[in-house]
Design a protein around this motif. Sequence first.
Motif, PDB file in Angstrom:
ATOM      1  N   LEU A   1      33.706 -55.491 -31.779  1.00 25.89           N
ATOM      2  CA  LEU A   1      33.738 -56.889 -32.047  1.00 25.89           C
ATOM      3  C   LEU A   1      32.844 -57.157 -33.209  1.00 25.89           C
ATOM      4  CD1 LEU A   1      34.947 -59.563 -31.388  1.00 25.89           C
ATOM      5  CD2 LEU A   1      33.095 -59.996 -29.886  1.00 25.89           C
ATOM      6  N   PHE A   2      33.703 -57.647 -34.327  1.00 28.28           N
ATOM      7  CA  PHE A   2      33.072 -57.903 -35.630  1.00 28.28           C
ATOM      8  C   PHE A   2      33.692 -59.033 -36.139  1.00 28.28           C
ATOM      9  CE2 PHE A   2      33.396 -53.362 -35.326  1.00 28.28           C
ATOM     10  CZ  PHE A   2      31.875 -52.773 -35.677  1.00 28.28           C
ATOM     11  N   GLY A   3      32.570 -59.671 -37.255  1.00 32.46           N
ATOM     12  CA  GLY A   3      33.135 -60.939 -37.634  1.00 32.46           C
ATOM     13  C   GLY A   3      32.988 -60.917 -39.101  1.00 32.46           C
ATOM     14  N   GLU A   4      34.001 -61.644 -39.792  1.00 33.86           N
ATOM     15  CA  GLU A   4      33.953 -61.902 -41.379  1.00 33.86           C
ATOM     16  C   GLU A   4      33.806 -63.432 -41.571  1.00 33.86           C
ATOM     17  OE1 GLU A   4      33.873 -60.026 -44.250  1.00 33.86           O
ATOM     18  OE2 GLU A   4      33.075 -58.264 -43.212  1.00 33.86           O
ATOM     19  N   SER A   5      33.356 -63.809 -42.969  1.00 29.67           N
ATOM     20  CA  SER A   5      33.636 -65.390 -43.215  1.00 29.67           C
ATOM     21  C   SER A   5      34.362 -65.456 -44.244  1.00 29.67           C
ATOM     22  CB  SER A   5      32.174 -65.691 -43.303  1.00 29.67           C
ATOM     23  OG  SER A   5      31.484 -64.987 -44.394  1.00 29.67           O
ATOM     24  N   ARG A   6      35.154 -64.429 -45.042  1.00 27.11           N
ATOM     25  CA  ARG A   6      35.997 -64.658 -46.072  1.00 27.11           C
ATOM     26  C   ARG A   6      37.086 -63.799 -46.108  1.00 27.11           C
ATOM     27  NH1 ARG A   6      32.685 -65.492 -51.840  1.00 27.11           N
ATOM     28  NH2 ARG A   6      31.258 -66.886 -51.154  1.00 27.11           N
ATOM     29  N   VAL A   7      38.275 -64.653 -46.122  1.00 30.98           N
ATOM     30  CA  VAL A   7      39.775 -64.157 -45.829  1.00 30.98           C
ATOM     31  C   VAL A   7      39.969 -62.819 -46.635  1.00 30.98           C
ATOM     32  CG1 VAL A   7      42.026 -64.421 -45.751  1.00 30.98           C
ATOM     33  CG2 VAL A   7      40.581 -66.108 -44.789  1.00 30.98           C
ATOM     34  N   GLN A   8      39.445 -63.113 -48.034  1.00 34.96           N
ATOM     35  CA  GLN A   8      39.872 -62.165 -49.134  1.00 34.96           C
ATOM     36  C   GLN A   8      39.198 -60.941 -48.804  1.00 34.96           C
ATOM     37  OE1 GLN A   8      39.020 -63.977 -53.006  1.00 34.96           O
ATOM     38  NE2 GLN A   8      39.743 -62.235 -54.034  1.00 34.96           N
ATOM     39  N   GLU A   9      37.857 -61.092 -48.533  1.00 31.88           N
ATOM     40  CA  GLU A   9      36.994 -59.861 -48.203  1.00 31.88           C
ATOM     41  C   GLU A   9      37.596 -58.998 -46.867  1.00 31.88           C
ATOM     42  OE1 GLU A   9      32.727 -60.576 -48.036  1.00 31.88           O
ATOM     43  OE2 GLU A   9      32.527 -58.673 -46.963  1.00 31.88           O
ATOM     44  N   ALA A  10      37.933 -59.846 -45.895  1.00 32.96           N
ATOM     45  CA  ALA A  10      38.362 -59.212 -44.528  1.00 32.96           C
ATOM     46  C   ALA A  10      39.967 -58.666 -44.971  1.00 32.96           C
ATOM     47  CB  ALA A  10      38.533 -60.360 -43.552  1.00 32.96           C
ATOM     48  N   ARG A  11      40.548 -59.169 -45.515  1.00 31.06           N
ATOM     49  CA  ARG A  11      41.969 -58.393 -46.081  1.00 31.06           C
ATOM     50  C   ARG A  11      41.813 -57.086 -46.773  1.00 31.06           C
ATOM     51  NH1 ARG A  11      45.978 -62.074 -49.378  1.00 31.06           N
ATOM     52  NH2 ARG A  11      47.221 -60.544 -48.871  1.00 31.06           N
ATOM     53  N   ALA A  12      40.721 -57.099 -47.472  1.00 35.02           N
ATOM     54  CA  ALA A  12      40.526 -55.809 -48.035  1.00 35.02           C
ATOM     55  C   ALA A  12      39.814 -54.737 -47.171  1.00 35.02           C
ATOM     56  CB  ALA A  12      39.735 -55.713 -49.339  1.00 35.02           C
ATOM     57  N   LYS A  13      38.900 -55.214 -46.317  1.00 27.93           N
ATOM     58  CA  LYS A  13      37.976 -54.354 -45.230  1.00 27.93           C
ATOM     59  C   LYS A  13      38.802 -53.944 -44.251  1.00 27.93           C
ATOM     60  CE  LYS A  13      33.885 -55.682 -45.535  1.00 27.93           C
ATOM     61  NZ  LYS A  13      32.608 -56.519 -44.989  1.00 27.93           N
TER      62      LYS A  13
ATOM     63  N   PRO B   1      42.031 -53.482 -42.961  1.00 28.95           N
ATOM     64  CA  PRO B   1      42.880 -52.439 -43.044  1.00 28.95           C
ATOM     65  C   PRO B   1      42.112 -51.045 -43.123  1.00 28.95           C
ATOM     66  CG  PRO B   1      43.585 -53.902 -44.231  1.00 28.95           C
ATOM     67  CD  PRO B   1      42.302 -54.425 -43.924  1.00 28.95           C
ATOM     68  N   GLU B   2      40.917 -50.774 -43.789  1.00 28.68           N
ATOM     69  CA  GLU B   2      40.209 -49.526 -43.901  1.00 28.68           C
ATOM     70  C   GLU B   2      39.772 -48.867 -42.559  1.00 28.68           C
ATOM     71  OE1 GLU B   2      37.323 -48.995 -47.249  1.00 28.68           O
ATOM     72  OE2 GLU B   2      37.736 -51.096 -47.809  1.00 28.68           O
ATOM     73  N   LEU B   3      39.867 -49.785 -41.588  1.00 27.31           N
ATOM     74  CA  LEU B   3      39.066 -49.431 -40.277  1.00 27.31           C
ATOM     75  C   LEU B   3      39.973 -49.286 -39.196  1.00 27.31           C
ATOM     76  CD1 LEU B   3      36.145 -51.915 -41.116  1.00 27.31           C
ATOM     77  CD2 LEU B   3      35.848 -49.270 -40.661  1.00 27.31           C
ATOM     78  N   PRO B   4      39.562 -48.704 -38.185  1.00 31.42           N
ATOM     79  CA  PRO B   4      40.296 -48.413 -36.833  1.00 31.42           C
ATOM     80  C   PRO B   4      41.043 -49.894 -36.495  1.00 31.42           C
ATOM     81  CG  PRO B   4      38.440 -47.050 -36.604  1.00 31.42           C
ATOM     82  CD  PRO B   4      38.190 -48.122 -38.017  1.00 31.42           C
ATOM     83  N   SER B   5      42.364 -49.506 -36.144  1.00 29.46           N
ATOM     84  CA  SER B   5      43.128 -50.645 -35.662  1.00 29.46           C
ATOM     85  C   SER B   5      42.644 -51.264 -34.420  1.00 29.46           C
ATOM     86  CB  SER B   5      44.793 -50.433 -35.789  1.00 29.46           C
ATOM     87  OG  SER B   5      44.825 -49.510 -34.933  1.00 29.46           O
TER      88      SER B   5
ATOM     89  N   ALA C   1      44.933 -65.522 -42.644  1.00 29.78           N
ATOM     90  CA  ALA C   1      43.823 -65.231 -41.528  1.00 29.78           C
ATOM     91  C   ALA C   1      44.491 -65.125 -40.139  1.00 29.78           C
ATOM     92  CB  ALA C   1      42.869 -66.449 -41.611  1.00 29.78           C
ATOM     93  N   LEU C   2      45.433 -65.829 -40.004  1.00 32.47           N
ATOM     94  CA  LEU C   2      46.077 -65.621 -38.486  1.00 32.47           C
ATOM     95  C   LEU C   2      46.444 -64.106 -37.866  1.00 32.47           C
ATOM     96  CD1 LEU C   2      48.105 -68.874 -37.864  1.00 32.47           C
ATOM     97  CD2 LEU C   2      45.716 -68.454 -37.543  1.00 32.47           C
ATOM     98  N   PRO C   3      47.026 -63.502 -38.679  1.00 30.23           N
ATOM     99  CA  PRO C   3      47.419 -62.116 -38.132  1.00 30.23           C
ATOM    100  C   PRO C   3      45.987 -61.162 -38.085  1.00 30.23           C
ATOM    101  CG  PRO C   3      48.416 -62.329 -40.099  1.00 30.23           C
ATOM    102  CD  PRO C   3      47.649 -63.481 -39.895  1.00 30.23           C
TER     103      PRO C   3
END
Length: 231
Positions: free
Chosen positions: A53-65, A67-71, A89-91
């Motif tokens: 379980l992980f958390g991010e605070s910016r959508v732009q950063e999350a959209r890049a990161k 998909p690089e990690l296990p689904s 953000a929703l998906p």
Amino acid sequence: MTSVAENLERVREQIARAAAKSGRTTDDVELVAITKTHPADKVREAIETGQTLFGESRVQEARAKIPELPSNLRWHFVGHLQKNKIRHALPLFEMIHSVDSLALAQDMNRVAEEEGMHPRVLLQVNVAGEGSKFGFSPDKLRHQMEELLALPRLSILGLMTIPPLAEEAEASRKYFVQLRELRDRVQTDFRVDLAQLSMGMTQDYAIAIEEGATLVRVGTAIFGERMRRKH
Ligand SMILES: *Cc1c(COP(=O)(O)O)cnc(C)c1O
């Protein structure tokens, strides 16, 4: 320098100790490992210890990161969500901790309807009334709760807060107590189940757990100091 694995072990021990102090167990508290500014490789070190379980605070950063990690990982969004980022953000996120206004909730409801989704959300409360912070004031939350609960696409599961910055972790305790008491009142007055309390960061997560946190959002204690953002 300590490794992410060692840091996680230490944080999990602290969580267990604080949970025991409040008459609960580790299973009652979920650790959201906040990865903002840290690269995917750092996240992988945490995954190797079993963290999912992980958390991010910016959508732009999350959209890049993300998909690089296990689904099979679960991601929570904890930052201020701009309206024009809702659709992205929703998906990506199974929970949004930071619904901080009625207008945002209404926009999320509309986008969720269009996308056929049912977002799970927490309402962010500015318990200390700091002018610089996002979130509902406790009064506003009570006044707008009826309208929030009427949004058919949103599952409102609890409350979240970020207390004022302080030198001493103990300074946060009263804000955590206020959030819990507000939750208890709203639950009774509106006959809703708000089981989740997202409170506590690196500095004060042990105290948050003693006061009833079910989700703690810990970054620095796991991944070390944040890299500076590039501008
Ligand atoms: C960055 C962040 C955290 C983690 O903060 P640390 O002090 O590094 O543990 C928690 N919650 C929110 C909303 C954040 O933006």
